[in-house]
Design a protein around this motif. Structure first.
Motif, PDB file in Angstrom:
ATOM      1  N   LEU A  20       0.795  -1.215   0.000  1.00 14.74           N
ATOM      2  CA  LEU A  20       0.000   0.000   0.000  1.00 14.74           C
ATOM      3  C   LEU A  20       0.836   1.278   0.000  1.00 14.74           C
ATOM      4  CD1 LEU A  20      -2.850  -0.947   2.511  1.00 14.74           C
ATOM      5  CD2 LEU A  20      -2.728  -1.294   0.047  1.00 14.74           C
ATOM      6  N   ALA A  21       2.142   1.171   0.236  1.00 19.32           N
ATOM      7  CA  ALA A  21       2.962   2.376   0.297  1.00 19.32           C
ATOM      8  C   ALA A  21       2.921   3.102  -1.043  1.00 19.32           C
ATOM      9  CB  ALA A  21       4.403   2.009   0.659  1.00 19.32           C
ATOM     10  N   MET A  22       2.760   4.407  -0.967  1.00 18.74           N
ATOM     11  CA  MET A  22       2.664   5.206  -2.189  1.00 18.74           C
ATOM     12  C   MET A  22       4.063   5.707  -2.567  1.00 18.74           C
ATOM     13  SD  MET A  22      -0.943   7.155  -1.447  1.00 18.74           S
ATOM     14  CE  MET A  22      -1.279   7.592  -3.158  1.00 18.74           C
ATOM     15  N   PRO A  31     -12.353   4.568   6.714  1.00 16.67           N
ATOM     16  CA  PRO A  31     -11.864   5.935   6.607  1.00 16.67           C
ATOM     17  C   PRO A  31     -11.386   6.246   5.191  1.00 16.67           C
ATOM     18  CG  PRO A  31     -10.246   4.567   7.709  1.00 16.67           C
ATOM     19  CD  PRO A  31     -11.424   3.684   7.433  1.00 16.67           C
ATOM     20  N   ARG A  63      -8.887   9.084   3.662  1.00 17.13           N
ATOM     21  CA  ARG A  63      -7.954  10.177   3.964  1.00 17.13           C
ATOM     22  C   ARG A  63      -7.698  10.959   2.695  1.00 17.13           C
ATOM     23  NH1 ARG A  63      -4.364  11.006   8.017  1.00 17.13           N
ATOM     24  NH2 ARG A  63      -4.671   8.908   8.849  1.00 17.13           N
ATOM     25  N   VAL A 110      -5.378  14.178   1.235  1.00 18.42           N
ATOM     26  CA  VAL A 110      -4.235  15.040   1.547  1.00 18.42           C
ATOM     27  C   VAL A 110      -3.856  15.829   0.306  1.00 18.42           C
ATOM     28  CG1 VAL A 110      -1.847  15.118   2.341  1.00 18.42           C
ATOM     29  CG2 VAL A 110      -3.394  13.358   3.225  1.00 18.42           C
ATOM     30  N   ARG A 149      -3.909  13.419  -2.856  1.00 15.25           N
ATOM     31  CA  ARG A 149      -3.838  11.992  -2.533  1.00 15.25           C
ATOM     32  C   ARG A 149      -5.093  11.580  -1.783  1.00 15.25           C
ATOM     33  NH1 ARG A 149       2.060   9.687  -0.587  1.00 15.25           N
ATOM     34  NH2 ARG A 149       2.907   9.396  -2.696  1.00 15.25           N
ATOM     35  N   LEU A 150      -5.624  10.436  -2.189  1.00 17.11           N
ATOM     36  CA  LEU A 150      -6.733   9.802  -1.470  1.00 17.11           C
ATOM     37  C   LEU A 150      -6.277   8.406  -1.070  1.00 17.11           C
ATOM     38  CD1 LEU A 150      -9.813  10.449  -3.821  1.00 17.11           C
ATOM     39  CD2 LEU A 150      -9.119  11.798  -1.842  1.00 17.11           C
ATOM     40  N   ALA A 151      -6.719   7.984   0.094  1.00 20.72           N
ATOM     41  CA  ALA A 151      -6.419   6.613   0.509  1.00 20.72           C
ATOM     42  C   ALA A 151      -7.583   6.114   1.347  1.00 20.72           C
ATOM     43  CB  ALA A 151      -5.133   6.551   1.312  1.00 20.72           C
ATOM     44  N   THR A 152      -7.989   4.888   1.084  1.00 22.34           N
ATOM     45  CA  THR A 152      -9.097   4.345   1.850  1.00 22.34           C
ATOM     46  C   THR A 152      -8.903   2.874   2.137  1.00 22.34           C
ATOM     47  OG1 THR A 152     -11.518   4.202   2.006  1.00 22.34           O
ATOM     48  CG2 THR A 152     -10.534   3.680  -0.118  1.00 22.34           C
ATOM     49  N   MET A 153      -9.479   2.435   3.234  1.00 24.89           N
ATOM     50  CA  MET A 153      -9.442   1.027   3.613  1.00 24.89           C
ATOM     51  C   MET A 153     -10.848   0.684   4.089  1.00 24.89           C
ATOM     52  SD  MET A 153      -6.648  -0.647   6.130  1.00 24.89           S
ATOM     53  CE  MET A 153      -6.436  -2.402   6.329  1.00 24.89           C
ATOM     54  N   ALA A 170      -7.734   1.115  -1.508  1.00 30.90           N
ATOM     55  CA  ALA A 170      -7.440   1.835  -2.755  1.00 30.90           C
ATOM     56  C   ALA A 170      -6.706   3.102  -2.410  1.00 30.90           C
ATOM     57  CB  ALA A 170      -8.726   2.156  -3.524  1.00 30.90           C
ATOM     58  N   HIS A 171      -5.865   3.571  -3.311  1.00 35.07           N
ATOM     59  CA  HIS A 171      -5.299   4.903  -3.162  1.00 35.07           C
ATOM     60  C   HIS A 171      -5.125   5.549  -4.518  1.00 35.07           C
ATOM     61  CE1 HIS A 171      -1.236   3.585  -4.191  1.00 35.07           C
ATOM     62  NE2 HIS A 171      -1.191   2.760  -3.174  1.00 35.07           N
ATOM     63  N   ARG A 205      11.786   2.686   0.313  1.00 35.47           N
ATOM     64  CA  ARG A 205      11.167   1.644  -0.503  1.00 35.47           C
ATOM     65  C   ARG A 205      11.262   2.036  -1.963  1.00 35.47           C
ATOM     66  NH1 ARG A 205       6.354   0.733  -2.971  1.00 35.47           N
ATOM     67  NH2 ARG A 205       5.427  -1.325  -2.842  1.00 35.47           N
ATOM     68  N   THR A 264     -10.756  -2.577  10.502  1.00 37.60           N
ATOM     69  CA  THR A 264     -10.413  -1.837   9.295  1.00 37.60           C
ATOM     70  C   THR A 264      -9.668  -0.560   9.667  1.00 37.60           C
ATOM     71  OG1 THR A 264     -12.601  -0.784   9.323  1.00 37.60           O
ATOM     72  CG2 THR A 264     -12.334  -2.731   7.938  1.00 37.60           C
ATOM     73  N   LEU A 303      -7.204   2.213   9.661  1.00 36.16           N
ATOM     74  CA  LEU A 303      -6.336   2.711   8.604  1.00 36.16           C
ATOM     75  C   LEU A 303      -4.999   3.098   9.209  1.00 36.16           C
ATOM     76  CD1 LEU A 303      -5.960   3.654   5.669  1.00 36.16           C
ATOM     77  CD2 LEU A 303      -6.813   5.871   6.361  1.00 36.16           C
ATOM     78  N   TRP A 348      -0.038   4.788   6.363  1.00 40.07           N
ATOM     79  CA  TRP A 348       0.914   4.320   5.378  1.00 40.07           C
ATOM     80  C   TRP A 348       0.988   5.241   4.174  1.00 40.07           C
ATOM     81  CZ3 TRP A 348      -2.542   3.608   1.522  1.00 40.07           C
ATOM     82  CH2 TRP A 348      -3.819   3.121   1.856  1.00 40.07           C
ATOM     83  N   MET A 349       0.353   6.401   4.228  1.00 42.76           N
ATOM     84  CA  MET A 349       0.432   7.340   3.109  1.00 42.76           C
ATOM     85  C   MET A 349       1.695   8.150   3.196  1.00 42.76           C
ATOM     86  SD  MET A 349      -3.161   8.978   2.032  1.00 42.76           S
ATOM     87  CE  MET A 349      -2.420  10.533   1.647  1.00 42.76           C
TER      88      MET A 349
END
Lengths: 235, 259
Positions: free
Chosen positions: A146-148, A172, A174, A176, A187-191, A201-202, B11, B253, B255, B258-259
């Motif tokens: 998942l790391a961007m 959530p 997120r 940013v 940036r969007l990130a969701t779980m 997804a991000h 990474r 779930t 979060l 990790w962004m």
């Protein structure tokens, strides 16, 4: 009737490439809780029916025989047979991809590129659904998967909102704002979760694409529940 | 050394699909002047294990193997793999520090997850000496040293979880004996086993079944001899039961950042 069962097909082809003629197809959920599609095409003296159960790999049943009997036989086999893949694995799930975006398949993820990318940047990663692992395994999986990409500079901490999709997934989201190489991007990130699987997804790209991405996230559908007495999914 | 230690590492995705994690300077366990790097590859299982490897079972119920090479001045290269059926993960660690050995093993045992442990899966066993094995969908087929002059074959089915998958496996590998063939107990197996034996055209046929509440494993001898029946029995006795994963974490779930 000639019936072939391929228990592990890794490279999927669309039904239209597997069956000649006008195809009638329907989607269904098997007793194991796997997504499946059954298609058939009929001529005056021959019926060709194909079932694809699961994905990557898939169980494929390919039958040719008399009209009126072949599709029934394939449908019965879909009910009888199990893929043996196990439910607690990475699984493809249903969603509506962003229209006009180009999809590329990678290990455990589908990468969608916006129509005018990179001129108008837009990259959406939709990860295969998977069980929540917890603990160090979850941390490591997220570190790898998942790391961007580096090179993004956030302009503020962003916001976290609770997303509730029309199909019942929650989690959530997120958002940013930031820059990459001096250009403004978001940036969007969701779980999202349904108590059994995580749907992650991000996205990074132009702010003008955020609504399109959010619509895709809203289309995520939870994986079906098994109907038969199979081993309970452990999370 | 815990997995969270590497999440702060740099990474980089590589063109071949591997991921390289590089320790940042002044990282716990790795001094500033000691470069430490992990290369992580995911793919199909193509590894053939050497004899001098350490074998282990991971917390997620998968089989793994580890190999360490040590050089001068604390240099160490460790290669470890966790081997599934449709995929595997290999972690290769390089460092001028013995701490890398513990880190790689820690990652493999505690952190690598390949997928469903309740799938149709390969299990370890002692293959017949001198026979040639070919991997097929859901089974491995072994041919005797004199093949094709010797028409015998030994089919070792993967471990199949009890349920609908048994029907699929039976369809792909029809090893069932003729109706009314007597089954006798097979002693010395890890899970209860029986074997049915019959003859056809002067050749021996047999199907051994190892069945527990969770798994069914079938082994079939086709067009064999009485001596090869002994090979089947020995192989059946060497079969190991798939490992059970450690208790999983409860569903959540949350979060992570990790962004």
């Amino acid at each position: 009737m000639d019936v072939k069962v391929h228990p592990r097909v890794a490279t999927l082809a669309p039904l239209r490439e597997l069956i000649d003629g006008d195809i009638t197809a329907r989607e269904l959920t098997t007793h194991e809780g796997e997504l499946a599609v059954i298609g058939s095409a009929t001529t005056s003296d021959r019926e060709h029916a194909v079932a694809i159960v699961g994905a990557n790999p898939a169980l494929v049943i390919d039958a040719t025989g008399a009209p009126g009997e072949t599709l029934a036989r394939v449908t019965a086999l879909v009910d009888e047979l199990g893929t043996g893949l196990g439910l607690s694995r990475r699984r493809w799930f249903r969603y509506v991809p962003p229209i006009g975006w180009y999809g590329v398949r990678r290990h455990g993820v589908t990468v969608w590129l916006a129509p005018e990318h990179p001129r108008v940047p837009g990259v959406l990663h939709v990860f295969d659904a998977r069980p929540f692992l917890g603990g160090d395994a979850e941390t490591f999986e997220q570190c790898l998967s998942l790391a961007m990409p580096p090179g993004f500079t956030a302009t503020d901490d962003g916001t976290v909102a609770q997303l509730r999709s029309p199909h019942g997934l929650e989690g959530p989201l997120r958002t940013v704002p930031g820059t990459r190489e001096g250009h403004a991007v978001t940036r969007l990130a969701t779980m999202l979760g349904d108590g059994r699987y995580c749907y992650c997804a991000h996205f990074e790209g132009a702010a003008t694409l955020v609504d399109t991405v959010t619509a895709t996230l809203d289309s995520f559908q939870p994986l079906p529940v098994a109907a038969a007495k199979v081993a309970e999914l452990s999370l | 050394m815990r997995a969270v230690d590497v999440t702060s590492w740099r990474r980089d995705s590589q063109p071949d699909g591997s991921i390289v994690l590089t320790a940042r300077p002044v990282h716990p366990g790795f001094a500033h002047e000691q470069h430490a790097q992990l290369r992580i590859r995911r793919g199909l299982p193509i590894v053939r294990l050497a004899d001098d490897v350490e074998r282990f079972v991971t917390q997620s119920g998968e089989y793994g193997a580890l190999h360490v090479e040590r050089g001068a001045d604390n240099q160490v290269r460790i290669t470890g793999s966790v081997i599934g059926d449709g995929e595997m993960m290999t972690v290769e660690g390089l460092a001028e520090s013995p701490n890398m050995v513990a880190l790689v093993k820690d990652l493999l045992v505690q952190c690598v997850w390949l997928g469903a442990s309740e799938r149709i899966r390969m299990v370890p066993y002692r293959p017949p000496a001198g026979w040639f094995g070919a991997r097929r969908d859901l089974a491995t087929v072994w041919l005797p040293p004199d093949a094709p002059r010797d028409p015998a074959s030994l089919v070792v089915g993967d471990a199949v979880p009890r349920g609908p998958a048994e029907r699929t496996h039976a369809l792909v590998w029809p090893l069932d004996p003729p109706a009314d063939t007597e089954r006798v107990g097979l002693d010395g197996t890890v899970i209860p086993g029986t074997v049915a034996t019959w003859s056809n055209d002067g050749r021996v046929y047999a199907t051994a079944e190892l069945v527990s509440a969770q798994w069914c494993i079938r082994i079939g001898l086709r067009a064999g001899t009485e001596q090869q029946l002994v090979v089947l029995r020995d192989l059946a006795r060497s079969i190991e039961v798939p490992p059970v994963p450690a208790n999983p974490a409860p569903a959540s779930t949350e979060l992570h950042r990790w962004m």
